[in-house]
Design a protein around this motif. Sequence first.
Motif, PDB file in Angstrom:
ATOM      1  N   GLU A  96     -77.759 -26.109 -20.845  1.00 32.47           N
ATOM      2  CA  GLU A  96     -77.561 -25.627 -19.139  1.00 32.47           C
ATOM      3  C   GLU A  96     -78.801 -26.886 -18.274  1.00 32.47           C
ATOM      4  N   VAL A  97     -79.201 -28.413 -19.440  1.00 26.17           N
ATOM      5  CA  VAL A  97     -79.673 -29.459 -19.193  1.00 26.17           C
ATOM      6  C   VAL A  97     -79.303 -30.045 -19.399  1.00 26.17           C
ATOM      7  N   VAL A  98     -79.372 -30.131 -20.834  1.00 22.64           N
ATOM      8  CA  VAL A  98     -79.359 -31.517 -21.088  1.00 22.64           C
ATOM      9  C   VAL A  98     -77.958 -32.238 -20.941  1.00 22.64           C
ATOM     10  N   ARG A  99     -76.625 -31.833 -21.665  1.00 23.57           N
ATOM     11  CA  ARG A  99     -75.641 -31.532 -21.693  1.00 23.57           C
ATOM     12  C   ARG A  99     -75.097 -31.967 -20.792  1.00 23.57           C
ATOM     13  N   PRO A 100     -75.314 -31.392 -18.659  1.00 22.64           N
ATOM     14  CA  PRO A 100     -74.828 -31.448 -17.311  1.00 22.64           C
ATOM     15  C   PRO A 100     -75.415 -32.999 -17.457  1.00 22.64           C
ATOM     16  N   VAL A 101     -76.198 -33.503 -17.789  1.00 21.27           N
ATOM     17  CA  VAL A 101     -77.428 -34.739 -17.835  1.00 21.27           C
ATOM     18  C   VAL A 101     -76.101 -35.997 -18.300  1.00 21.27           C
ATOM     19  N   ILE A 102     -75.734 -35.703 -19.828  1.00 21.69           N
ATOM     20  CA  ILE A 102     -74.791 -36.139 -20.539  1.00 21.69           C
ATOM     21  C   ILE A 102     -74.126 -36.376 -20.241  1.00 21.69           C
ATOM     22  N   SER A 103     -73.429 -35.522 -19.053  1.00 17.98           N
ATOM     23  CA  SER A 103     -71.772 -35.405 -18.445  1.00 17.98           C
ATOM     24  C   SER A 103     -71.662 -36.617 -16.968  1.00 17.98           C
ATOM     25  N   ALA A 104     -73.260 -35.980 -16.555  1.00 21.61           N
ATOM     26  CA  ALA A 104     -73.200 -36.968 -15.153  1.00 21.61           C
ATOM     27  C   ALA A 104     -72.668 -38.143 -15.721  1.00 21.61           C
ATOM     28  N   LEU A 133     -86.741 -35.216 -14.332  1.00 23.70           N
ATOM     29  CA  LEU A 133     -86.582 -33.134 -14.341  1.00 23.70           C
ATOM     30  C   LEU A 133     -87.655 -33.057 -13.488  1.00 23.70           C
ATOM     31  N   ALA A 134     -86.860 -32.026 -12.537  1.00 20.83           N
ATOM     32  CA  ALA A 134     -88.434 -30.907 -12.576  1.00 20.83           C
ATOM     33  C   ALA A 134     -87.737 -29.343 -11.722  1.00 20.83           C
ATOM     34  N   ALA A 135     -87.673 -28.536 -12.456  1.00 16.90           N
ATOM     35  CA  ALA A 135     -87.256 -26.953 -11.896  1.00 16.90           C
ATOM     36  C   ALA A 135     -88.835 -26.263 -10.682  1.00 16.90           C
ATOM     37  N   ARG A 136     -87.501 -25.775  -9.717  1.00 14.85           N
ATOM     38  CA  ARG A 136     -87.835 -25.218  -9.027  1.00 14.85           C
ATOM     39  C   ARG A 136     -87.387 -24.016  -8.693  1.00 14.85           C
ATOM     40  N   GLU A 137     -87.675 -23.050  -7.849  1.00 14.37           N
ATOM     41  CA  GLU A 137     -87.676 -21.149  -7.736  1.00 14.37           C
ATOM     42  C   GLU A 137     -86.250 -21.200  -8.812  1.00 14.37           C
ATOM     43  N   MET A 138     -84.933 -21.622  -7.704  1.00  9.34           N
ATOM     44  CA  MET A 138     -83.610 -20.711  -8.417  1.00  9.34           C
ATOM     45  C   MET A 138     -83.270 -22.071  -9.764  1.00  9.34           C
ATOM     46  N   SER A 139     -83.327 -23.548  -9.306  1.00  5.66           N
ATOM     47  CA  SER A 139     -82.755 -24.219  -9.370  1.00  5.66           C
ATOM     48  C   SER A 139     -83.457 -25.572  -9.989  1.00  5.66           C
ATOM     49  N   THR A 140     -82.852 -26.181 -11.245  1.00  3.45           N
ATOM     50  CA  THR A 140     -83.644 -27.705 -11.746  1.00  3.45           C
ATOM     51  C   THR A 140     -83.126 -28.801 -10.323  1.00  3.45           C
ATOM     52  N   ASP A 141     -83.758 -29.540 -10.158  1.00  3.30           N
ATOM     53  CA  ASP A 141     -83.617 -30.497  -9.834  1.00  3.30           C
ATOM     54  C   ASP A 141     -83.410 -32.267 -10.384  1.00  3.30           C
ATOM     55  N   VAL A 142     -82.502 -32.783 -10.892  1.00  2.00           N
ATOM     56  CA  VAL A 142     -82.062 -34.315 -11.555  1.00  2.00           C
ATOM     57  C   VAL A 142     -82.180 -34.916 -11.010  1.00  2.00           C
ATOM     58  N   ILE A 143     -83.119 -35.973 -11.243  1.00  2.00           N
ATOM     59  CA  ILE A 143     -82.508 -37.493 -10.802  1.00  2.00           C
ATOM     60  C   ILE A 143     -82.188 -38.574 -11.370  1.00  2.00           C
ATOM     61  N   ILE A 144     -81.194 -38.889 -11.199  1.00  3.33           N
ATOM     62  CA  ILE A 144     -80.848 -40.509 -11.933  1.00  3.33           C
ATOM     63  C   ILE A 144     -80.817 -41.697 -11.761  1.00  3.33           C
ATOM     64  N   ILE A 145     -81.366 -42.036 -12.424  1.00  5.20           N
ATOM     65  CA  ILE A 145     -81.514 -43.970 -11.968  1.00  5.20           C
ATOM     66  C   ILE A 145     -80.886 -44.467 -13.237  1.00  5.20           C
ATOM     67  N   ARG A 146     -79.925 -45.242 -12.941  1.00  2.00           N
ATOM     68  CA  ARG A 146     -78.962 -45.856 -13.794  1.00  2.00           C
ATOM     69  C   ARG A 146     -79.154 -47.126 -13.855  1.00  2.00           C
TER      70      ARG A 146
END
Length: 866
Positions: free
Chosen positions: A572-580, A489-502
């Motif tokens: 805003e963060v964890v649920r979208p990751v769980i859904s993905a 997880l890395a926050a930037r100016e207008m959003s957060t980037d998420v990288i998932i390595i399964r």
Amino acid sequence: MDCTSLSGSMLACGTHSNDPAIQSLEEALSRSSSSNVEYTRKVKKAMDDSYYVVYKGAIHIFHHISRLHDFFSPYESTVIPKEFPDSDNHVAPSMDSAKGLSLRCQTLATIYKNIVRAQTIFRSEQVMAVERIELCECSLHLALVFSQIALQKTKQSSSRRHHRLLGQIQLLSERAKLPDFEKDLNQVVVMCREMLEHPLEGTQPLQLVQRYAESLLSRFDSFHNTADLEESIRVLQQYANNPARELRDCRVMVCDARCKLFSSCGGADNLTPVISAIQHLLLASVWDNEWHDFDDDRLEKGRAFLAAIFRRQPAAQMDQQNGVALLEVYRGMVRLPYRMMEVGMDLHLGLPRLIRAQGLASEAFEHALLFSSPERAVEMLEKSRDVFWTQTLRLRSSFDGLPLHIAERLKFVTPKLESYIHMMFGTNWEGENIRAEQELDVLRRTQDEFQSLAEEARQVAGFERFMADPETPFSSLAIAAQKGPVVILAAREMSTDVIIIRSPTSGAEHLVLGGMSFKRLSGLSLKLKVFNTRSRNSQDDISHDSADDLSRAGRPAVRAGGAQLLNILWQEVVRPVISALGYQKAAGRDRPRLWWCPTGHFMTVPLHAAGDHSGDGDCCSDYVVSSYTRSLQALSNARQGLESIIASDPKALLVAETNAPNLIPLPNVAKEIAAVRSVIPSRVIISLGGKSESADSVEADHTSTRIQDAIEALPQASIVHLACHGIQRDAKDTIFHYASRALSSGFCLKDGTLKIQHFLRLGMPRAFFVFLSACESAKGDETQLDESVHMAAAMMFCGFRSAVATMWNMYDLDGPEVAKAIYAELFKGGPFNPDDIPYALDAAVQSMRTRGLPPSRWATYVHMGV
């Protein structure tokens, strides 16, 4: 410099001073009408009187500063000019010669320099010890007067005149920084240009060229004429590719000029040259030897140039060609922290230097996502973080494969070097200056020998990058996901980037969360911190008849609240990751494990506790069991050789303190140790201080521990439990904001603090699991989030594969319950299973939630590692 300018100089003094001497000099100069000052007896006397007025005023200021020596002792040699004798005994050089006038000019210029330096230092420490006084500027104006008269008395076309002209140019350039004196730059430019057009035979023009370019760049800053930038580029370009160290500033100024040209005019024709200049003239490895100990300045300049570029044109608006070129600039920058803290550097020097790299990891990561692939972005991020731990760990590297003569010498030198580094940092040298100098000399010789051996090793085929910045491909990093997905997880100016390595073979998936910006995340982090601070400082939060409502930071514990923050994190963060990830609700061991790899302010919020805790809402632990890792490499390293450690006979060390000096007693620590002992076989427990395991010695042995006893026992342990007050230090704890203060974080025992710096010295070959039942043991230094300098990270550095720690304060009352739940599961019979620890912690936390305890009680607990 004509007499009108001189009069204006002294007028600036006169308007701020009622001293008759200075007023007299100003009046005398104002009557001059020629290009040269008429050096009459009256002018000479006025100059002499003004000199002594300024000198005596300066001595008064220096005496005032000297009273602050104890507070500003690190700066004593730079703030207090030892070359100035007492004003009552001072006899200035004669004013009858150009030499005497020039010496007085130098004294006045030095006065100005030292007072300005003192002002800068004091203001940086937020202490207004020296106000901006008129005498400071007056010394500069008066120095210019003496400089002009000295020039009039110096023969034309002489080397001495050339030298004094350079001095006057320096003084004018300095004065141009003052308000209303920007036009001095015009005179500086003219003087430099004339001297370059008519160079004195046998003189080197480099200093003059640099001064000329600096004046052009400064004049552009004041008057915004791009012709000045174009001229400075033309003059400097002839020196830019010269490898001489003294031309380093020329290369930097070319970058500066091109950057300002793009910032002013924009356009691809200006953007491409500035990117190329930064990459090839500032960051290219060909210049490494020319920078030596200035790589922190190199990085700071590079980041400043990029910030100026992005202010004119955000990265998202750039074409692919320039974006990729800028990505190469970032590749050059992320290697610099490894040079700033090279292997074998002093601990008190390395961490402070790395402060300048704070945030670089996120910048490089974001840019790689824009112009490359998620896999390359992960490589950049991984390389940019935990430089301190990476470089410190390397002293324990294997030297297998190197030629025998190099390997054997390294095996001898590296333990000696490591020992001296820690000894010099951990010893109080007060009153032992001579011995300290002797030991430091040994350390420096050992460091030189190590660096020489490292350079020799780099000449061997296959070892070209020995002890250099690491280059780890994504395929190797992705191995960290072999037991479950890793989420970056890395926050930037207008959003957060998420990288998932399964999995190790799945690649990297990029997800953008539009709701959580950097500003929003930092706000949430701050609210949590403020809430915790207010709670533990509120006397209303302590029950008057119960000692159980205590935290293990020596403060009242956090009471209730935080649910709103956790819900925001969930939505805003964890649920979208769980859904993905496609996970569904489950219970117990049916839930998969997930490793969070947070960056920046994500490291300060409890992602594992995210959820709607107002009723029957969903939460993170309904879907997964969370763990954390500092990096992908750290998680992979923790799994290496794990099977053999698990299979060996366990040895548990219990370190505790119920009544540390000057801190609130912790009555439940004794209960916690008793709870742990009730589920761990007695044969497993290591006896402290040579005491037996008789019933009479148990309490004394395990509820009050001395530092040395713990240090001696730690290398034997595979399991360590620490129950006591914990204190996390950071740079904000000192008036000097000294970053290595974080290494003084630790656990409060009977005779002091068991610190991170103690753990750095230890080898722990059997280490498996550590439970840090103390406050803030995974909090970290907020000034260096990319470096993870906290107690849990130190334990992982020592070799522990799994850790339970706390993000903020914990309740003394909760320690026994959580500890017993984990150890009961771990020692249930059969071989150890690393999964038992996070699942047991999750079960203990869920029990606390079920009983209606507030999130502040249970969300502090985190699991790190395998």
